[in-house]
Design an enzyme around this catalytic site. Structure first.
Site, PDB file in Angstrom:
ATOM      1  N   ARG A   1      63.529  43.830  -9.368  1.00  0.00           N
ATOM      2  CA  ARG A   1      64.232  42.591  -9.740  1.00  0.00           C
ATOM      3  C   ARG A   1      64.079  41.534  -8.651  1.00  0.00           C
ATOM      4  NH1 ARG A   1      69.412  42.118  -8.783  1.00  0.00           N
ATOM      5  NH2 ARG A   1      69.926  44.268  -9.296  1.00  0.00           N
TER       6      ARG A   1
ATOM      7  N   ASP B   1      59.446  20.107 -17.626  1.00  0.00           N
ATOM      8  CA  ASP B   1      59.015  21.219 -18.471  1.00  0.00           C
ATOM      9  C   ASP B   1      57.619  20.859 -18.980  1.00  0.00           C
ATOM     10  OD1 ASP B   1      58.473  23.007 -20.559  1.00  0.00           O
ATOM     11  OD2 ASP B   1      60.580  23.159 -21.163  1.00  0.00           O
TER      12      ASP B   1
HETATM   13  C1  PLP Z   1      59.439  27.960 -25.908  1.00  0.00           C
HETATM   14  C2  PLP Z   1      59.856  26.875 -24.991  1.00  0.00           C
HETATM   15  C3  PLP Z   1      60.894  27.079 -24.077  1.00  0.00           C
HETATM   16  C4  PLP Z   1      61.658  28.385 -24.007  1.00  0.00           C
HETATM   17  O1  PLP Z   1      60.822  29.412 -23.602  1.00  0.00           O
HETATM   18  P1  PLP Z   1      61.055  30.990 -23.983  1.00  0.00           P
HETATM   19  O2  PLP Z   1      59.937  31.654 -23.274  1.00  0.00           O
HETATM   20  O3  PLP Z   1      60.989  31.081 -25.475  1.00  0.00           O
HETATM   21  O4  PLP Z   1      62.396  31.354 -23.470  1.00  0.00           O
HETATM   22  C5  PLP Z   1      61.210  26.041 -23.214  1.00  0.00           C
HETATM   23  N1  PLP Z   1      60.561  24.863 -23.265  1.00  0.00           N
HETATM   24  C6  PLP Z   1      59.568  24.626 -24.151  1.00  0.00           C
HETATM   25  C7  PLP Z   1      58.890  23.310 -24.172  1.00  0.00           C
HETATM   26  C8  PLP Z   1      59.184  25.617 -25.053  1.00  0.00           C
HETATM   27  O5  PLP Z   1      58.212  25.392 -25.930  1.00  0.00           O
END
Ligand code: PLP
Length: 401
Positions: free
Chosen positions: A59, A185
């Site tokens: 972890r 993101d």
């Molecule tokens: C899918 C996604 C997430 C979340 O990711 P997971 O791996 O499903 O938890 C966050 N941001 C974007 C832009 C995504 O497409």
């Protein structure tokens, strides 16, 4: 100055040290949950941890996971990466390690639904408030920042599901001018298209589940930092204590996916370009949203910020969208009617506007009107895969005609 190593080479070799005779040419999956340890090598509390721990307990860190972290650091040009069990685990870890009671977050008002819900349903329970704004409008970002209270601006570019872009360099300037950090993101762009840290972002987050995995068979998430001091709070605070660790087997699948990421992104983009043109000319289609189209309202920003327009597009149609969604789910043969994105195989899913506005984004007034103006009654989100273009066109044409 030494020439910078290219992205395709980094996707294959980044983070790996020099090989010795006898070393395997593919990464090992180290499944052990703990490691033989010298008595004084590491303290028993994660709070004493500095940097990346030697192998101790999985972890905290694991050799297979660490290779993935180092490769992502190389691809993003960062100071370090912490990997998590999913994209949502990574984003939760970032928010909860960066923000405390009384702090304020500025967030894209169009973004991954889970992030919008995390910010509006969970963070307020811990005294953290969020303002959702249209981050494609830099003035709106500047106006939403509350001096001394806002601690993080989080944008998603391109943003799911309407492929709206946000100007990373301009927002980094605004945020830093107010002493606020910026996280991006970059799941849809991938490091092949954009390196947010080089444009001034402090953090770049990925759902590794999408293009980086590429095969739709492993979940993962990551946060890469520009400043090495930000690593310890993420690893000891968020990873070790919240516990959203990535499994070594998933890390191995993600490393395998990364090897072909540059080549896959070229094919995804090329197929998306052809499908976007096909859809734009179809009489049943009202609009096509794809950052690589000249008609995208932010085509100039795409050219400046994305070396690859990615393979995710959305379209709206004339007539009854819900009826078409039912037809597509029933009659598509090549394209899967399914959620997620970034997989080798094409995926398509209908996102009704009133549902996402109500359940996730909670937009009202002008912000809701602006989303409706783009998305109509709903968008068909199409993650264009690597199939032959003509087979994708035939599959869609049969249902749209
Ligand atoms: C899918 C996604 C997430 C979340 O990711 P997971 O791996 O499903 O938890 C966050 N941001 C974007 C832009 C995504 O497409």
């Amino acid at each position: 100055m030494a020439r910078r190593i290219g992205t395709r080479t980094l996707a294959l070799h980044g983070g790996a040290g020099p090989a010795k005779p006898g070393d395997p040419v593919s990464p090992l999956i180290v499944t052990a949950t703990s490691f033989h340890t010298e008595p004084d090598a590491i303290g028993f509390s994660a709070n004493d941890l500095a940097g990346t721990p030697p192998p101790f307990y999985t972890r905290w860190g694991n050799p297979t996971v660490q290779l993935l972290e180092d490769r992502l650091t190389a691809l993003e040009g960062g100071a370090g990466t912490v990997a998590f069990g999913s994209g949502m685990a990574a984003i939760s870890a970032l928010f909860l390690s960066r923000l405390s009671a009384g702090d304020h977050l500025v967030l894209s008002n169009v973004c991954y639904a889970g992030v919008a819900e995390l910010a509006q349903d969970i963070l307020p329970r811990f005294g953290i408030t969020a303002t959702l704004v249209d981050t494609s409008n830099t003035d709106a970002v500047a106006a939403a920042i509350r001096p001394g209270v806002t601690r993080l601006v989080h944008i998603e570019t391109p943003a799911n599901p309407i492929l709206r872009l946000s100007d990373i360099a301009a927002i980094a300037d605004i945020a830093h001018g107010a002493g606020v950090a910026l996280s991006v993101d970059s799941t849809i762009a991938t490091p092949i298209a954009t390196q947010p840290l080089s444009l001034g972002a402090d953090y770049v987050v990925h759902s590794l589940t999408k293009y980086i995995c590429g095969h739709g068979d492993a979940l993962g998430g990551s946060v890469t930092v520009r400043d090495a001091d930000q690593l310890a709070p993420l690893r000891s605070g968020a990873l070790i204590h919240h516990g959203g660790a990535l499994s070594p087997f998933a890390a191995w699948l993600l490393l395998r996916g990364l090897e072909t990421l540059p080549g896959r992104m070229s094919l995804h983009e090329a197929n998306a370009r052809i499908l976007a043109h096909f859809l734009s000319q179809h009489r049943s289609v009202k609009s096509v949203l794809w950052p690589g189209l000249d008609s995208h309202p932010q085509a100039e920003l795409t050219a400046r910020q994305m070396r690859n327009a990615s393979g995710l597009l959305s379209f709206t149609v004339q007539g009854d969208s819900k009826a078409l969604a039912d037809r597509l789910a029933r009659d598509l043969k090549v394209i899967a009617y399914a959620v997620s994105l970034g997989k080798t195989k094409s995926l398509l899913f209908y996102i009704p506007t009133e549902d996402i506005l109500r359940s996730s984004f909670r937009l009202e007034g002008e912000a809701a009107a602006s989303y409706r103006a783009i998305a109509g009654s709903g968008v068909f989100r199409f993650s264009v895969g690597l199939e032959d273009q003509d087979d994708l066109i035939d599959d869609l044409a049969r249902c749209l005609d």
